[in-house]
Write a protein that holds these residues in place. Structure first.
Motif, PDB file in Angstrom:
ATOM      1  N   UNK A  75       0.779  -1.231   0.000  1.00 25.07           N
ATOM      2  CA  UNK A  75       0.000   0.000   0.000  1.00 25.07           C
ATOM      3  C   UNK A  75       0.804   1.272   0.000  1.00 25.07           C
ATOM      4  N   UNK A  76       1.969   1.252  -0.657  1.00 22.46           N
ATOM      5  CA  UNK A  76       2.800   2.447  -0.794  1.00 22.46           C
ATOM      6  C   UNK A  76       2.651   2.981  -2.208  1.00 22.46           C
ATOM      7  N   UNK A  77       2.500   4.288  -2.336  1.00 24.22           N
ATOM      8  CA  UNK A  77       2.209   4.906  -3.628  1.00 24.22           C
ATOM      9  C   UNK A  77       3.479   5.044  -4.461  1.00 24.22           C
ATOM     10  N   UNK A  78       3.640   4.120  -5.410  1.00 26.08           N
ATOM     11  CA  UNK A  78       4.795   4.070  -6.301  1.00 26.08           C
ATOM     12  C   UNK A  78       4.285   3.832  -7.719  1.00 26.08           C
ATOM     13  N   UNK A  79       4.929   4.439  -8.701  1.00 28.89           N
ATOM     14  CA  UNK A  79       4.509   4.252 -10.090  1.00 28.89           C
ATOM     15  C   UNK A  79       4.653   2.797 -10.504  1.00 28.89           C
ATOM     16  N   UNK A  80       3.614   2.192 -11.092  1.00 30.44           N
ATOM     17  CA  UNK A  80       3.705   0.803 -11.561  1.00 30.44           C
ATOM     18  C   UNK A  80       4.741   0.647 -12.672  1.00 30.44           C
ATOM     19  N   UNK A  81       5.315  -0.542 -12.758  1.00 34.53           N
ATOM     20  CA  UNK A  81       6.388  -0.815 -13.715  1.00 34.53           C
ATOM     21  C   UNK A  81       6.167  -2.168 -14.375  1.00 34.53           C
ATOM     22  N   UNK A  82       6.537  -2.260 -15.649  1.00 38.60           N
ATOM     23  CA  UNK A  82       6.607  -3.529 -16.374  1.00 38.60           C
ATOM     24  C   UNK A  82       7.979  -3.639 -17.018  1.00 38.60           C
ATOM     25  N   UNK A  83       8.542  -4.840 -17.038  1.00 39.94           N
ATOM     26  CA  UNK A  83       9.786  -5.002 -17.774  1.00 39.94           C
ATOM     27  C   UNK A  83       9.448  -5.100 -19.261  1.00 39.94           C
ATOM     28  N   UNK A  84      10.428  -4.789 -20.090  1.00 38.67           N
ATOM     29  CA  UNK A  84      10.137  -4.580 -21.510  1.00 38.67           C
ATOM     30  C   UNK A  84      11.347  -4.960 -22.350  1.00 38.67           C
ATOM     31  N   UNK A  85      11.108  -5.734 -23.393  1.00 37.04           N
ATOM     32  CA  UNK A  85      12.148  -6.053 -24.370  1.00 37.04           C
ATOM     33  C   UNK A  85      12.180  -4.938 -25.413  1.00 37.04           C
ATOM     34  N   UNK A  86      13.190  -4.112 -25.333  1.00 34.43           N
ATOM     35  CA  UNK A  86      13.215  -2.926 -26.190  1.00 34.43           C
ATOM     36  C   UNK A  86      13.542  -3.239 -27.647  1.00 34.43           C
ATOM     37  N   UNK A  87      14.246  -4.362 -27.860  1.00 32.64           N
ATOM     38  CA  UNK A  87      14.762  -4.670 -29.201  1.00 32.64           C
ATOM     39  C   UNK A  87      15.522  -3.470 -29.767  1.00 32.64           C
ATOM     40  N   UNK A  88      16.152  -2.750 -28.845  1.00 33.30           N
ATOM     41  CA  UNK A  88      16.977  -1.579 -29.172  1.00 33.30           C
ATOM     42  C   UNK A  88      16.199  -0.494 -29.915  1.00 33.30           C
ATOM     43  N   UNK A  89      14.900  -0.406 -29.659  1.00 34.65           N
ATOM     44  CA  UNK A  89      14.103   0.716 -30.164  1.00 34.65           C
ATOM     45  C   UNK A  89      14.317   1.928 -29.261  1.00 34.65           C
ATOM     46  N   UNK A  90      13.899   3.075 -29.722  1.00 34.44           N
ATOM     47  CA  UNK A  90      13.879   4.324 -28.961  1.00 34.44           C
ATOM     48  C   UNK A  90      15.277   4.736 -28.475  1.00 34.44           C
ATOM     49  N   UNK A  91      16.298   4.293 -29.164  1.00 28.35           N
ATOM     50  CA  UNK A  91      17.648   4.659 -28.785  1.00 28.35           C
ATOM     51  C   UNK A  91      18.262   3.785 -27.706  1.00 28.35           C
ATOM     52  N   UNK A  92      17.550   2.774 -27.241  1.00 27.57           N
ATOM     53  CA  UNK A  92      18.090   1.885 -26.209  1.00 27.57           C
ATOM     54  C   UNK A  92      19.242   1.070 -26.786  1.00 27.57           C
ATOM     55  N   UNK A  93      20.267   0.867 -25.988  1.00 24.94           N
ATOM     56  CA  UNK A  93      21.416   0.088 -26.438  1.00 24.94           C
ATOM     57  C   UNK A  93      21.428  -1.302 -25.820  1.00 24.94           C
ATOM     58  N   UNK A  94      20.367  -1.642 -25.102  1.00 23.69           N
ATOM     59  CA  UNK A  94      20.235  -2.985 -24.565  1.00 23.69           C
ATOM     60  C   UNK A  94      18.770  -3.380 -24.608  1.00 23.69           C
ATOM     61  N   UNK A  95      18.536  -4.686 -24.573  1.00 26.17           N
ATOM     62  CA  UNK A  95      17.177  -5.198 -24.687  1.00 26.17           C
ATOM     63  C   UNK A  95      16.427  -5.140 -23.365  1.00 26.17           C
ATOM     64  N   UNK A  96      17.146  -5.281 -22.250  1.00 26.30           N
ATOM     65  CA  UNK A  96      16.516  -5.401 -20.937  1.00 26.30           C
ATOM     66  C   UNK A  96      16.164  -4.024 -20.382  1.00 26.30           C
TER      67      UNK A  96
END
Length: 264
Positions: A75-96
């Motif tokens: 019950x602590x107010x924190x932004x929800x998160x999901x892990x995501x396989x970027x496939x190096x989209x959006x400028x990401x240099x790693x998948x994780x």
């Protein structure tokens, strides 16, 4: 933000959304960099993807997901998160990578609300009334997960929901610098409990009774629930740190209440 959507993000592990880059927002400065993603059905106010611009040498995405799930459970107010396989989209240099849900249509970094003019206004009165509960809960959560990255202007925001004012309040962000920074939880390093770095202005609003309530919730959280949050993270996202995180969270959850009683 609809509670059902937040619960959906808690239940899921991976994001399968076909995200699109939000070019109207400049990337936020931060240790891991990142980019804003457009609003969609799975994220009515958008989301934030990280890390992007350089290889991350520790399990940042996994820690973000674990922290968000555990915060929801107690019950602590924190932004929800999901892990995501970027496939190096959006400028990401790693998948994780991971995506963090924007929970309110309007958000402000807490520092922007701490001016004299704001604090003396009707809006300021509303904000002051909202501080103690959520911020006290965040402080205790930070003790548990050993968060080292709260004492800045951006990792607590005030989210405003004009349609449902009761949903307005402070939200914690960015928990990658927790659960053992630079292997500090290795070799039973998690046994060392200290007061987390926290903004002085917010620290003055802490309510010990609320802190003890959250500490009791953390202590009462079944160990199996903690294990499930960690065990479902794939090996690619969480490798050698896994055992230290498991041992640390399970042991520390039974020490938080005593630590609050002795140190606050």
């Amino acid at each position: 933000m609809d509670d059902a959507l937040i619960a959906k993000w808690r239940e899921a592990l991976f994001s399968t959304t076909d995200w699109q880059l939000d070019t109207q927002k400049s990337p936020a400065a931060g240790a891991l960099s990142g980019v804003w993603l457009k609003a969609c059905a799975d994220a009515p106010f958008g989301a934030y993807l990280k890390p992007t611009t350089y290889p991350c040498l520790f399990p940042a995405a996994a820690k973000e997901k674990i922290a968000a799930d555990l915060a929801y459970d107690v019950g602590v107010s924190v932004a929800p998160v999901l892990i995501y396989e970027s496939r190096c989209r959006f400028g990401a240099v790693q998948n994780e990578c991971c995506v963090s849900l924007v929970t309110h249509a309007e958000t402000q970094a807490w520092q922007l609300l701490w001016t004299d003019a704001m604090q003396n206004s009707p809006v300021g009165a509303t904000i002051r009334a909202a501080v103690a509960g959520r911020v006290s809960a965040l402080f205790v959560f930070d003790i548990w997960i050993d968060n080292r990255d709260r004492n800045n202007g951006g990792n607590v925001v005030f989210g405003e929901d004009r349609a449902f004012p009761s949903r307005s309040g402070f939200v914690g962000l960015d928990h990658s610098s927790s659960m053992g920074v630079r292997n500090s939880w290795a070799n039973d390093g998690w046994e060392v409990m200290t007061l987390p770095p926290f903004p002085d202005e917010l620290r003055r609003a802490l309510d010990k009774s609320v802190m003890l309530q959250i500490a009791e919730r953390i202590e009462a959280l079944p160990g199996d629930s903690v294990l499930k949050c960690i065990d479902r993270i794939p090996e690619a996202y969480l490798g050698d740190d896994r055992n230290d995180i498991v041992n640390g969270l399970l042991a520390r959850k039974n020490e938080v209440r005593a630590f609050v009683l002795q140190n606050i």
